[in-house]
Design an enzyme around this catalytic site. Sequence first.
Site, PDB file in Angstrom:
ATOM      1  N   ASP A 158       0.879  -1.157   0.000  1.00  0.00           N
ATOM      2  CA  ASP A 158       0.000   0.000   0.000  1.00  0.00           C
ATOM      3  C   ASP A 158       0.928   1.222   0.000  1.00  0.00           C
ATOM      4  OD1 ASP A 158      -2.062   1.766   0.027  1.00  0.00           O
ATOM      5  OD2 ASP A 158      -3.108   0.872   1.733  1.00  0.00           O
TER       6      ASP A 158
HETATM    7  C1  BGC Z   1      -4.943   3.370   0.062  1.00  0.00           C
HETATM    8  C2  BGC Z   1      -5.048   2.388  -1.087  1.00  0.00           C
HETATM    9  C3  BGC Z   1      -4.796   3.122  -2.373  1.00  0.00           C
HETATM   10  C4  BGC Z   1      -3.441   3.769  -2.325  1.00  0.00           C
HETATM   11  C5  BGC Z   1      -3.078   4.539  -3.583  1.00  0.00           C
HETATM   12  C6  BGC Z   1      -3.672   4.171   0.025  1.00  0.00           C
HETATM   13  O1  BGC Z   1      -3.716   5.190   0.964  1.00  0.00           O
HETATM   14  O2  BGC Z   1      -5.017   2.656   1.275  1.00  0.00           O
HETATM   15  O3  BGC Z   1      -6.293   1.780  -1.095  1.00  0.00           O
HETATM   16  O4  BGC Z   1      -4.902   2.234  -3.454  1.00  0.00           O
HETATM   17  O5  BGC Z   1      -3.428   4.698  -1.240  1.00  0.00           O
HETATM   18  O6  BGC Z   1      -3.818   5.701  -3.703  1.00  0.00           O
END
Ligand code: BGC
Length: 753
Positions: A222
């Site tokens: 993530d």
């Molecule tokens: C979120 C993800 C997301 C990623 C990219 C993170 O903060 O938890 O779900 O895909 O950011 O934006």
Amino acid sequence: MELTLEEKAALVVGAGFWRSAAIERAGIPALTITDGPHGLRNQEGGGDHLGLGVSVPATCFPPATGLASSWNPELLERVGVALGDEAREQGVSVVLGPGVNIKRSPLCGRNFEYFSEDPWLTGELGGAWVRGLQSRGIGASLKHFAANSQETDRMTVSAEVDERTLREIYLPAFERIVIREQPWTVMCSYNRINGVAAAENRWLLTEVLRDEWGFEGLVLSDWGAVDSIVPAIAAGLDLEMPGPQAQSTAALVAAVRSGELDALALDTAAARVARLARVSTSSAAGDSGDRADPGDRAQSRSTAAAHHQLAREAAIESIVLLRNEGDLLPLATAQPIAVIGEFARTPRIQGGGSSQVSPTRVDTALDAISAIAPVEFAAGYSLGRRVDPEPLIGEAVAVAARSQTVLLFVGLPDGDESEGYDRTHLNLPPAHLRLISAVTAVNPRTVVILTNGGVVSLEPWHDAAPAIVEAWLLGQAGGTALADVLFGRVAPSGRLAESIPYRLQDTPSYLNFPGENDEVRYGEGIFVGYRYYESVELPVRYPFGHGLTYTTFEYSQLQVARDGSTATVIVTNTGERAGRDVVQLYVSAPTEGIAVPRRELRAFAKVDLEPGESRAVQLRLDRRAYSHWDTAISGWRVKGGQYIVAVGRSAHDIALSATVTLPRPKAGPLTMDSRIQEFLEHPVTGPLLARAAGDTAGREEGGTSLLDMVASMPMRRLLKFPGVGDQLSKIGVLIAVANNPVVRGIAWLFGRR
Ligand code: BGC
């Protein structure tokens, strides 16, 4: 071509916000990744991950909370295909979704992005979405792996979960989708699991995901989940996002040189990134860097129109009709209607954060309803926080009082729920509560239409509203979809994918959410959502699986195959309108010796039926439907015995049930460590022991039974008691005889007679 150590290290760390590194010398293109899951959030020139920056317009489908209420995998597959087509048009190779975390508490700020409190439903729906997307040559990213069911301290909190709970509740959706669909990527979560960060969790990323489930794709982090890249790569991570992170690349090179990191671990991760980048269909777009040419990326008009239509269909199926006293709905088209509530004019179509899409257009319910019936509108409240609500309420009451019927739109404004934080209560805003009470007081024909990502409380106003429509967040075509359903152009067919409790205090995680000191204890274990409410017989306002429509269905002739592998039931539309039913099948496992939920969803099917039409629906049940995770063997086990297979209108409202008896696994040989209970159940030793104890009479008459008292004792311990110890050699002989297969067979035959 052989890559240098530096090149390998560069490959496993992002080169930009939304792309991996390209190594032109070796013909490795960049991978272009973008957010989802209910639409593309392709940001030109880098960007942010919090939905703040502008993104290329894309179809905004209903978020998962809506889509899940459709209980329709075929629909989700079509949404996946459409997303895949948009990704291709925009030169994106991987879409970050679906989010298959379990709704452990209704308070989770990101519940709008997740499907359900039930892992089975989540796995089926998420799997269909992945299948659709990947059929277009675009990769999915199954997230957030794992146990990421809250936003409070999401980057640091440790989810303290026992293994059975992980295996039965928090992992099965991931497992099912990995095994069946092989998503191109899995995204590890921010949080820790039992103390170990997901990004550095070898058990999770390698032993479970790859060794057990056979995952062949790439694990990416993530955004910002990697604290320390070296242990992460060693644990099974392949790509740190976002980048660039000069420190990470340098640390990897140094760790391989010093021998701290096995060179093979880096080789494997780099090879996975290279392979995925090569197979991804949009390598050319990836090569050109972050900045996309908006002219090339914009959706073609015909795609936009077709996808808007699909978004409308998806929104229709996402709507759940909770209550409809006196058949207030559907509305007749000719009658004048009061439409009250700013959400009718300014709809909230999605949740806040990384999944926020710039829609290609937005339909409002006010426009759609006005096109069908004469409408008088009043805002009722303002979405701005500092506006005095009283004058708006007064105006709404006046409109309501002079109208035949009121459509009252209330719900949670944007700031009330979002990625990044959790809610602290389930209530509607005070101004909305006041509006409901004032409007229903002057007009009893009021339909309340709810806009919310996570569940909201329907108290204390529930009884005052004869009709209640749970409209979740419906994406860009939600307004027309609502008009379609309210006026009966299409019958509602949504079912709750999560329970609506009476009180927050009733929710199973209430005392353990969101934890303290960076730890959250999943104290309710496997008893999440309806698994808890049904087991402890706690009433809820609306149970999991509930949803009404404009007709009625009846079930008959439930038949379950002897081995439990299929169940068939006849469904009949007994009303006067066409409709879609969701046949829900629940299994109750035998309870001896183990805590099991009262019933668990194990299969479902959505069927269309004309008035008076009947159809036989066959549902498949695999071994897992009858299994539980047995910590003693660290594996799945079918306990055997009598199972109840039931068909219901919800997890609470069971219409028909049948039983199926599955064989108990053969008991292992008796030893001195076997419990007295096992001796009692054994065909050879059981009758002998009962007779020797002279206890049979006591048992039958309900007196204290010696055997019951010692049943859980291992034989070795029983022999320590005076008067029993001298039997040691006899017991030894007895065990040897009892374990003899011939003796055992004969005793078993005698026992059957
Ligand atoms: C979120 C993800 C997301 C990623 C990219 C993170 O903060 O938890 O779900 O895909 O950011 O934006």
